[in-house]
Design a protein around this motif. Structure first.
Motif, PDB file in Angstrom:
ATOM      1  N   ALA A   1       0.828  -1.207   0.000  1.00 23.73           N
ATOM      2  CA  ALA A   1       0.000   0.000   0.000  1.00 23.73           C
ATOM      3  C   ALA A   1       0.862   1.257   0.000  1.00 23.73           C
ATOM      4  N   VAL A   2       1.931   1.253   0.781  1.00 21.37           N
ATOM      5  CA  VAL A   2       2.831   2.410   0.816  1.00 21.37           C
ATOM      6  C   VAL A   2       3.498   2.587  -0.553  1.00 21.37           C
ATOM      7  N   ARG A   3       3.893   1.482  -1.166  1.00 22.05           N
ATOM      8  CA  ARG A   3       4.502   1.549  -2.497  1.00 22.05           C
ATOM      9  C   ARG A   3       3.513   2.143  -3.512  1.00 22.05           C
ATOM     10  N   ALA A   4       2.252   1.731  -3.441  1.00 23.09           N
ATOM     11  CA  ALA A   4       1.228   2.263  -4.350  1.00 23.09           C
ATOM     12  C   ALA A   4       1.003   3.754  -4.090  1.00 23.09           C
ATOM     13  N   TRP A   5       1.000   4.155  -2.813  1.00 28.36           N
ATOM     14  CA  TRP A   5       0.796   5.561  -2.481  1.00 28.36           C
ATOM     15  C   TRP A   5       1.934   6.415  -3.037  1.00 28.36           C
ATOM     16  N   ARG A   6       3.168   5.910  -2.928  1.00 32.07           N
ATOM     17  CA  ARG A   6       4.306   6.636  -3.493  1.00 32.07           C
ATOM     18  C   ARG A   6       4.145   6.804  -5.003  1.00 32.07           C
ATOM     19  N   THR A   7       3.638   5.783  -5.669  1.00 30.80           N
ATOM     20  CA  THR A   7       3.396   5.871  -7.109  1.00 30.80           C
ATOM     21  C   THR A   7       2.343   6.935  -7.411  1.00 30.80           C
ATOM     22  N   VAL A   8       1.282   6.977  -6.605  1.00 33.25           N
ATOM     23  CA  VAL A   8       0.234   7.975  -6.787  1.00 33.25           C
ATOM     24  C   VAL A   8       0.794   9.384  -6.570  1.00 33.25           C
ATOM     25  N   LEU A   9       1.612   9.553  -5.541  1.00 36.93           N
ATOM     26  CA  LEU A   9       2.212  10.870  -5.292  1.00 36.93           C
ATOM     27  C   LEU A   9       3.102  11.302  -6.459  1.00 36.93           C
ATOM     28  N   ALA A  10       3.854  10.377  -7.014  1.00 33.73           N
ATOM     29  CA  ALA A  10       4.691  10.692  -8.167  1.00 33.73           C
ATOM     30  C   ALA A  10       3.820  11.093  -9.360  1.00 33.73           C
ATOM     31  N   GLY A  11       2.713  10.388  -9.563  1.00 33.66           N
ATOM     32  CA  GLY A  11       1.790  10.734 -10.649  1.00 33.66           C
ATOM     33  C   GLY A  11       1.146  12.094 -10.430  1.00 33.66           C
ATOM     34  N   GLU A  12       0.833  12.394  -9.176  1.00 31.19           N
ATOM     35  CA  GLU A  12       0.253  13.704  -8.868  1.00 31.19           C
ATOM     36  C   GLU A  12       1.260  14.817  -9.163  1.00 31.19           C
ATOM     37  N   LEU A  13       2.510  14.599  -8.812  1.00 32.38           N
ATOM     38  CA  LEU A  13       3.551  15.585  -9.124  1.00 32.38           C
ATOM     39  C   LEU A  13       3.709  15.755 -10.632  1.00 32.38           C
ATOM     40  N   LEU A  14       3.623  14.652 -11.367  1.00 32.98           N
ATOM     41  CA  LEU A  14       3.712  14.731 -12.820  1.00 32.98           C
ATOM     42  C   LEU A  14       2.555  15.554 -13.389  1.00 32.98           C
TER      43      LEU A  14
ATOM     44  N   LEU B   1       0.837  17.896 -11.824  1.00 37.96           N
ATOM     45  CA  LEU B   1       1.074  19.296 -11.467  1.00 37.96           C
ATOM     46  C   LEU B   1       2.135  19.923 -12.374  1.00 37.96           C
ATOM     47  N   HIS B   2       3.161  19.148 -12.671  1.00 42.53           N
ATOM     48  CA  HIS B   2       4.204  19.655 -13.557  1.00 42.53           C
ATOM     49  C   HIS B   2       3.638  19.935 -14.947  1.00 42.53           C
ATOM     50  N   GLN B   3       2.808  19.029 -15.452  1.00 42.80           N
ATOM     51  CA  GLN B   3       2.184  19.233 -16.765  1.00 42.80           C
ATOM     52  C   GLN B   3       1.296  20.472 -16.744  1.00 42.80           C
ATOM     53  N   ALA B   4       0.560  20.669 -15.645  1.00 38.09           N
ATOM     54  CA  ALA B   4      -0.276  21.856 -15.520  1.00 38.09           C
ATOM     55  C   ALA B   4       0.584  23.120 -15.533  1.00 38.09           C
ATOM     56  N   ARG B   5       1.723  23.053 -14.902  1.00 42.29           N
ATOM     57  CA  ARG B   5       2.637  24.197 -14.861  1.00 42.29           C
ATOM     58  C   ARG B   5       3.144  24.531 -16.257  1.00 42.29           C
ATOM     59  N   LEU B   6       3.408  23.504 -17.048  1.00 41.45           N
ATOM     60  CA  LEU B   6       3.923  23.730 -18.391  1.00 41.45           C
ATOM     61  C   LEU B   6       2.885  24.322 -19.335  1.00 41.45           C
ATOM     62  N   ASP B   7       1.636  24.117 -19.006  1.00 38.64           N
ATOM     63  CA  ASP B   7       0.571  24.622 -19.868  1.00 38.64           C
ATOM     64  C   ASP B   7       0.541  26.152 -19.799  1.00 38.64           C
ATOM     65  N   ARG B   8       0.553  26.794 -20.928  1.00 34.31           N
ATOM     66  CA  ARG B   8       0.554  28.260 -20.961  1.00 34.31           C
ATOM     67  C   ARG B   8      -0.697  28.860 -20.346  1.00 34.31           C
TER      68      ARG B   8
END
Length: 158
Positions: free
Chosen positions: A115-128, A130-137
């Motif tokens: 479960a902790v491993r899955a949560w870390r994956t979700v957090l990484a996806g959430e950061l991705l 957010l990063h994509q949203a940041r790149l959007d003009r």
């Protein structure tokens, strides 16, 4: 009762009756981790919704022909569902009552680790996401009613 360790092929004893407390605590911790991961999934889902953020649908450069981050979101949902399914292993008595009850504390510890491993994956996806949203003009024109998302994108711009 003894069982074979998956890590080093050694035989280890289970905690028997004394393992009921740790098994319950580990199960509770797993439920909390799965719940937190579910909250993060909801945030990712909202980031992908143009009605919520004002960003392109699915954070795609070309919504419709391109899926954007939809495959990522589906993968994250699958990760969390895989560890959320199933309840707490029930303690069982073995060998016609001649041996200690099996509390399955070690199995529950492994489920918590997954479960902790899955949560870390979700957090990484959430950061991705957010990063994509940041790149959007268009990220500077986020819906002002969603200050948390606006603030997160603003922080990533720095």
């Amino acid at each position: 009762m003894l069982f074979r360790s998956l890590l080093d092929d050694a035989f280890l004893g289970t905690a028997g009756f004394h393992g009921i407390g740790p098994a319950a605590a580990l199960a509770s911790a797993r439920y909390a981790v799965v719940h937190a991961a579910g909250v993060d999934l909801a945030r990712v889902h909202r980031l992908l919704d143009p009605q919520v953020t004002g960003l392109p649908a699915q954070l795609s450069a070309d919504p419709g022909p391109q899926a954007g981050l939809t495959p990522l979101h589906k993968r994250l949902v699958g990760e969390v569902r895989a560890v959320a399914e199933g309840g707490v292993p029930l303690p069982i008595e073995t060998s016609q009552g001649q041996e200690d009850v099996q509390s399955f504390a070690l199995e529950e510890a492994e489920r918590l680790r997954a479960a902790v491993r899955a949560w870390r994956t979700v957090l990484a996806g959430e950061l991705l996401a957010l990063h994509q949203a940041r790149l959007d003009r268009k990220s500077t024109r986020l819906n002002s009613s969603h200050r948390c998302i606006s603030y997160a994108v603003f922080c990533l711009k720095k």
